[in-house]
Design an enzyme around this catalytic site. Sequence first.
Site, PDB file in Angstrom:
ATOM      1  N   GLN A 134      66.035 -58.379 -20.580  1.00  0.00           N
ATOM      2  CA  GLN A 134      64.948 -59.322 -20.336  1.00  0.00           C
ATOM      3  C   GLN A 134      65.458 -60.722 -20.003  1.00  0.00           C
ATOM      4  O   GLN A 134      64.702 -61.549 -19.493  1.00  0.00           O
ATOM      5  CB  GLN A 134      63.994 -59.363 -21.532  1.00  0.00           C
ATOM      6  CG  GLN A 134      64.574 -59.956 -22.797  1.00  0.00           C
ATOM      7  CD  GLN A 134      63.658 -59.809 -24.007  1.00  0.00           C
ATOM      8  OE1 GLN A 134      63.525 -58.731 -24.577  1.00  0.00           O
ATOM      9  NE2 GLN A 134      63.019 -60.892 -24.399  1.00  0.00           N
ATOM     10  N   ASN A 295      66.045 -51.111 -26.858  1.00  0.00           N
ATOM     11  CA  ASN A 295      65.801 -52.555 -26.787  1.00  0.00           C
ATOM     12  C   ASN A 295      65.966 -53.029 -25.338  1.00  0.00           C
ATOM     13  O   ASN A 295      66.343 -52.235 -24.472  1.00  0.00           O
ATOM     14  CB  ASN A 295      66.782 -53.266 -27.737  1.00  0.00           C
ATOM     15  CG  ASN A 295      66.304 -54.656 -28.131  1.00  0.00           C
ATOM     16  OD1 ASN A 295      65.280 -55.142 -27.641  1.00  0.00           O
ATOM     17  ND2 ASN A 295      67.045 -55.308 -29.007  1.00  0.00           N
TER      18      ASN A 295
END
Length: 328
Positions: A134, A295
């Site tokens: 991200q 994740n």
Amino acid sequence: MKAVILVLVLVTVVQATSLKDILKAEFNAFKLRHHKAYKDASEELKRLKIFVENKKLIDSHNKRFTAGEETYKMGINQFSDLDSKEFQEVVLSSINPYNLTFDTNQIYTPSPTIKLPESIDWREKGAVTKVKSQGDCESCWAFAAIGTLEGHHFIKYQQLVSLSEQNLVDCDTTNGGCSRGWTEKALIYIKDNGGVNTEDSYPYEGIDGECRFNVENIGAKVTGTVGVQRDNESALAAAVAEKGPISVAIDASFFQHYEGGVLDEPLCQGEVNHGVVVVGYGRDDIGGDYWLVKNSWAESWGENGYIRMARNKDNQCSIAKYGVYPLV
Ligand SMILES: *[C@@H]1O[C@H](CO)[C@@H](O)[C@H](O)[C@H]1NC(C)=O
Ligand SMILES: CC(=O)N[C@H]1CO[C@H](CO)[C@@H](O)[C@@H]1O
């Protein structure tokens, strides 16, 4: 006597210098590996000091791990120059989703005949894309939504299509782009929008941008969302086994230095501040029952981008607080 003292002083000085040099060298290696550049010398010194503090904490934790007193290892990663308060503020989302209820009224109930397997790993079935990153953007919500959708799309159509988080960051006005969001809302955006673009056609940038959704590049669609009964780890396990990867909201406050093993922290009971995807569960000889969690902090973090989190330990880190998956 004097000579002895002199020697002692010398040894101490030499040791101190070399220890400092070693830490400096480690810090330089860390900076190179994680492409760190600081704005000036005072910032550099501040980061070095935090790095050294973190290193001490990691080393003492790992001594306990080696002695069998901890269930997981810590290590240097991209967050090693942040103190724990900065980690909370910069990496995790400050959203307080406890206020939010499920948008859907569809709640998953396990089939009465279901026999749960001992363990399951959706990666082995080909339902999980590679770990993504991200970056400096609080878009965990988009990665969690896309991760569960990629899995459910694969399970229905036998095609693993990597989908676009940037599409969500730019176009989903019910969420806040790089300044936080909520996974279920993202799935509802995809439903209302008629689909989401493929990763290839709309690659990740990690900054808020103009919406460039293109109807010709739709990679998957959503027809509804389903919530998993709250705070019930058995229900979550059944959903993972029976339905596929499930997005969850968790308290990730203990994630900063995680490197491997089963994260077992009884104090991990705070407000949820991060979105991830449960892609399986199992049992580890050292750490006991765990959730297998994908994740979005790149493969360099944790176990090649994954973390195993304690399971059946009083809903640790609120993992079963907010499980959601899409209908496709
Ligand atoms: C938790 O979920 C399981 C599986 O659906 C169910 O049998 C059980 O009754 C639930 N527990 C509670 C407290 O609702
Ligand atoms: C808008 C809203 O309802 N905010 C509440 C969310 O929950 C926290 C903690 O319970 C409250 O302090 C807020 O007022």
